[in-house]
Design an enzyme around this catalytic site. Structure first.
Site, PDB file in Angstrom:
ATOM      1  N   ARG A  25       0.841  -1.213   0.000  1.00  0.00           N
ATOM      2  CA  ARG A  25       0.000   0.000   0.000  1.00  0.00           C
ATOM      3  C   ARG A  25       0.874   1.260   0.000  1.00  0.00           C
ATOM      4  NH1 ARG A  25      -1.674   2.910   4.535  1.00  0.00           N
ATOM      5  NH2 ARG A  25      -3.679   3.992   4.409  1.00  0.00           N
ATOM      6  N   ARG A  76       7.717 -19.440  -3.894  1.00  0.00           N
ATOM      7  CA  ARG A  76       9.166 -19.679  -3.831  1.00  0.00           C
ATOM      8  C   ARG A  76       9.522 -20.226  -5.203  1.00  0.00           C
ATOM      9  NH1 ARG A  76      10.281 -19.271   1.662  1.00  0.00           N
ATOM     10  NH2 ARG A  76       8.726 -20.089   3.109  1.00  0.00           N
ATOM     11  N   SER A 109      14.619 -13.905  -1.188  1.00  0.00           N
ATOM     12  CA  SER A 109      14.110 -12.865  -2.092  1.00  0.00           C
ATOM     13  C   SER A 109      15.162 -11.791  -2.319  1.00  0.00           C
ATOM     14  CB  SER A 109      12.853 -12.226  -1.495  1.00  0.00           C
ATOM     15  OG  SER A 109      11.954 -13.219  -1.093  1.00  0.00           O
ATOM     16  N   ASP A 131      10.845 -14.681  10.446  1.00  0.00           N
ATOM     17  CA  ASP A 131      12.028 -15.275  11.093  1.00  0.00           C
ATOM     18  C   ASP A 131      13.026 -14.236  11.619  1.00  0.00           C
ATOM     19  OD1 ASP A 131      10.958 -17.637  10.313  1.00  0.00           O
ATOM     20  OD2 ASP A 131      12.459 -18.108   8.801  1.00  0.00           O
ATOM     21  N   MET A 173       8.475 -21.422  14.470  1.00  0.00           N
ATOM     22  CA  MET A 173       9.084 -21.467  13.130  1.00  0.00           C
ATOM     23  C   MET A 173      10.513 -20.958  13.189  1.00  0.00           C
ATOM     24  SD  MET A 173       6.425 -20.579  10.127  1.00  0.00           S
ATOM     25  CE  MET A 173       5.597 -21.924   9.300  1.00  0.00           C
ATOM     26  N   ARG A 215      12.702 -27.400  41.753  1.00  0.00           N
ATOM     27  CA  ARG A 215      12.611 -26.048  42.339  1.00  0.00           C
ATOM     28  C   ARG A 215      11.173 -25.705  42.716  1.00  0.00           C
ATOM     29  NH1 ARG A 215      16.248 -24.612  38.272  1.00  0.00           N
ATOM     30  NH2 ARG A 215      14.684 -23.480  37.087  1.00  0.00           N
TER      31      ARG A 215
HETATM   32  O1  F6P Z   1      10.779 -18.165   6.137  1.00  0.00           O
HETATM   33  C1  F6P Z   1       9.622 -18.148   6.857  1.00  0.00           C
HETATM   34  C2  F6P Z   1       9.187 -19.542   7.226  1.00  0.00           C
HETATM   35  O2  F6P Z   1       7.946 -19.412   7.885  1.00  0.00           O
HETATM   36  C3  F6P Z   1      10.166 -20.353   8.046  1.00  0.00           C
HETATM   37  O3  F6P Z   1      10.170 -20.035   9.406  1.00  0.00           O
HETATM   38  C4  F6P Z   1       9.691 -21.753   7.770  1.00  0.00           C
HETATM   39  O4  F6P Z   1      10.733 -22.659   7.972  1.00  0.00           O
HETATM   40  C5  F6P Z   1       9.289 -21.679   6.335  1.00  0.00           C
HETATM   41  O5  F6P Z   1       8.960 -20.336   6.078  1.00  0.00           O
HETATM   42  C6  F6P Z   1       8.152 -22.574   5.944  1.00  0.00           C
HETATM   43  O6  F6P Z   1       7.959 -22.457   4.586  1.00  0.00           O
HETATM   44  P1  F6P Z   1       6.724 -23.029   3.793  1.00  0.00           P
HETATM   45  O7  F6P Z   1       5.529 -22.220   4.164  1.00  0.00           O
HETATM   46  O8  F6P Z   1       7.091 -22.862   2.374  1.00  0.00           O
HETATM   47  O9  F6P Z   1       6.568 -24.445   4.212  1.00  0.00           O
END
Ligand code: F6P
Length: 325
Positions: A25, A76, A109, A131, A173, A215
């Site tokens: 945007r 991708r 990217s 990430d 993740m 603990r």
């Molecule tokens: O890069 C972001 C991410 O969410 C990573 O943390 C994870 O390993 C990956 O993408 C998962 O990719 P996909 O959605 O292609 O399975």
């Protein structure tokens, strides 16, 4: 005949991240405000190769600021990693009259953006990845929202963990980066964090959990990053077979971390970076990525971005241990 307007192409690529729409945007509206045209490229680099283009106007980006995901769709692209794919993409850009490209995405990217810049394309990257593993920016678009999603989930899991006096193993993740796991461990008060950067054995985890039990803790939270040295399912099984005091349950948070409405922080960061990226192109800058440095948005050469590996802060990792007492 009037001069043809400067045309900016914008795409999102790789894993989607909350706030990407806010960045699109900002790119579109800043360009239009400055009398430039914008073409939205669908499906990331794959769509660039296929020529999946659509003209963007002010209304094409109406009502998207608060939406997760990316309205431009993403992918991708394997084809784009090959020189032939890049050549086809550049040809499609030229045919459509795209003069410069803004790429919103993660590490992969930015590699693609650099490859294009090496072939004469004017390109600016905007970091978007939950990430937070992209070198050159304090934080990427989407990370804050993902952190908040994780925090909400872990808080809920802790309620049930405490009630049943259990250990909970929670996978975040991060294929190559422990950022989310370390930060989650701090903000959710976890007993242990497992990250790809620091190998640790199941026995060591078991000792930490058992000590927490001794603990007098009512629960133990273990955060395991997706890319750590032990698979979550294996660790859960091992802990269950050892006598560590608590019984163990396991939750893999998965793609829920990628979705949802972006936080105020991510909307603001994305808006700032989108605006700055367009202004940079107007000033003749390219071959760079927008990066948050201190309080300002800076520009980092794409070559530096892709040649350096962002390390998770060991200071924060250490903090997870100190605060787990
Ligand atoms: O890069 C972001 C991410 O969410 C990573 O943390 C994870 O390993 C990956 O993408 C998962 O990719 P996909 O959605 O292609 O399975």
């Amino acid at each position: 005949m009037p001069d043809k307007k400067f045309t900016i192409g914008v795409l999102t690529s790789g894993g989607d991240a909350p706030g990407m729409n806010a960045a699109i945007r900002a790119v579109v509206r800043t360009s239009l405000s400055n009398n430039m045209d914008v073409i939205g490229i669908q499906n990331g680099y794959e769509g660039l190769i296929n020529g999946e283009f659509r003209n963007m106007n002010e209304r094409s980006v109406g009502g998207i600021l608060q939406r997760g995901g990316t309205v431009l769709l993403t992918s991708r692209s394997k084809r784009f990693m090959e020189p032939s794919g890049q050549r086809d993409a550049i040809r499609k850009m030229n045919e459509a009259g795209i003069n410069a490209l803004i790429v919103i995405g993660g590490e992969g990217s930015m590699n693609g953006a650099y490859a294009l810049s090496q072939q004469g394309v004017k390109v600016i990257g905007i970091p978007g990845s939950i990430d937070n593993d992209i070198w050159g920016t304090n934080i990427a678009i989407g990370t804050d929202t993902a952190m908040n999603t994780i925090m909400e989930a872990v808080d809920k899991l802790r309620d049930t963990a405490s009630s049943h006096q259990r250990a909970f193993l929670i996978e975040t993740m991060g294929r190559n980066s422990g950022y989310l796991a370390v930060m989650a461990a701090i903000v959710c008060g976890a007993e242990v964090a497992l990250i790809p950067e620091v190998p640790i054995t199941a026995d060591e985890v078991a000792v930490a959990v058992e000590e927490a039990y001794k603990r007098g803790k009512t629960h133990a939270i273990i955060i395991n990053a997706e890319g750590s040295s032990i698979r979550t399912i294996d660790l859960a099984e091992k802990l269950d077979n050892m006598d560590v005091g608590f019984k163990t349950r396991m939750t893999i948070l998965g793609h829920i971390q990628r979705g949802g409405s972006p936080t105020a922080y991510d909307r603001l960061l994305a808006s700032r970076m989108g605006l700055k990226a367009v202004e940079a192109l107007m000033e003749g800058k390219h071959g760079v990525m927008t990066g948050l440095k201190g309080k300002g948005v800076d520009f980092i050469p794409l070559l530096d971005v892709i040649s350096n590996k962002r390390q998770v802060s060991m200071e924060y990792y250490h903090m997870t241990k100190v605060l787990a007492r």
